[in-house]
Design a protein around this motif. Sequence first.
Motif, PDB file in Angstrom:
ATOM      1  N   ARG A   1       0.826  -1.207  -0.135  1.00 61.26           N
ATOM      2  CA  ARG A   1       0.045  -0.197   0.076  1.00 61.26           C
ATOM      3  C   ARG A   1       0.557   1.351  -0.524  1.00 61.26           C
ATOM      4  O   ARG A   1       0.051   2.482   0.005  1.00 61.26           O
ATOM      5  CB  ARG A   1      -1.238  -0.062   1.682  1.00 61.26           C
ATOM      6  CG  ARG A   1      -1.678  -1.191   1.025  1.00 61.26           C
ATOM      7  CD  ARG A   1      -3.043  -1.032   2.387  1.00 61.26           C
ATOM      8  NE  ARG A   1      -2.728  -0.854   3.322  1.00 61.26           N
ATOM      9  CZ  ARG A   1      -2.448  -1.606   4.328  1.00 61.26           C
ATOM     10  NH1 ARG A   1      -3.124  -2.943   4.225  1.00 61.26           N
ATOM     11  NH2 ARG A   1      -2.243  -2.286   5.351  1.00 61.26           N
TER      12      ARG A   1
ATOM     13  N   GLY B   1       5.118  -0.880  -2.308  1.00 62.76           N
ATOM     14  CA  GLY B   1       3.983  -0.449  -3.509  1.00 62.76           C
ATOM     15  C   GLY B   1       4.547  -0.597  -5.056  1.00 62.76           C
ATOM     16  O   GLY B   1       3.671   0.029  -5.687  1.00 62.76           O
TER      17      GLY B   1
ATOM     18  N   LYS C   1      -0.095  -2.993  -6.018  1.00 60.99           N
ATOM     19  CA  LYS C   1      -1.110  -3.814  -6.032  1.00 60.99           C
ATOM     20  C   LYS C   1      -2.402  -3.629  -6.704  1.00 60.99           C
ATOM     21  O   LYS C   1      -2.981  -4.322  -6.509  1.00 60.99           O
ATOM     22  CB  LYS C   1      -1.259  -2.647  -4.875  1.00 60.99           C
ATOM     23  CG  LYS C   1      -2.366  -2.969  -3.913  1.00 60.99           C
ATOM     24  CD  LYS C   1      -3.193  -1.594  -2.524  1.00 60.99           C
ATOM     25  CE  LYS C   1      -4.110  -2.694  -1.256  1.00 60.99           C
ATOM     26  NZ  LYS C   1      -5.349  -3.216  -2.468  1.00 60.99           N
TER      27      LYS C   1
END
Length: 231
Positions: A33, A184, A210
């Motif tokens: 994230r 990420g 992601k």
Amino acid sequence: MKSVNKSRSPVKELPLDDDEGAFAATIDWRPLRNFNGTAQPTLLWATVPHATQLVEADSVRIPGLESIGARHAENRMRRDSGSPLGSKVFWEEFRRSRLVILFDRHSDRKLLHRLREELEPGIARSLQTLIVLTGKDDKSYCTPLAKNIQEVLLKGNPLKFHYIEGMESSKSPFPHDRFAVTDGEFWHFGGSVGSVEQCLTGFSRGWKAKDLGVNEFIEATLAAAEQWSKK
């Protein structure tokens, strides 16, 4: 070289006790994230600042032949005695990341020598989990070197280093392209992961890992890895 302490390693890399499927269930995917990449995907080329300045650099333009030649000659000299020059920005992100995944069926001693330098005890870094998915290239040299890296890291270091070898293009996930994940951010490499090679090589960065389904793909690949050593 001392043997690996099996009781302290959570997975079957190198090989150890537990299976890849159990390892997949323990991966902390939360760093996915944390996207700190570029505003939009960018194509870069690993190079040197100048033909007489032999340090890592990256360029948005294809490097000139003089720089390409100087980098090639320098990396030929480093081929067996040290780690070749790679991408400056990639290895900077490597040091800042908590989760790193390296996916390269053709990774060999060049990459492991670089990792050995980056993971030297005492070097400040935020890395918590390193997953290296590789093939069978240079296996007789690379497997003992990977074990040595793991042994060093087991000495009071919280970093989890997982080295899973045996990928072949004829077996699932039928790997061809090379890529990496730093938290990420997703990186796609035209050559070796981290650009640790002699020749002209480009790569792209700035993709959101992601959004690409990285965790599902890696979990499926680790499940498939149980069959890599079987005929």
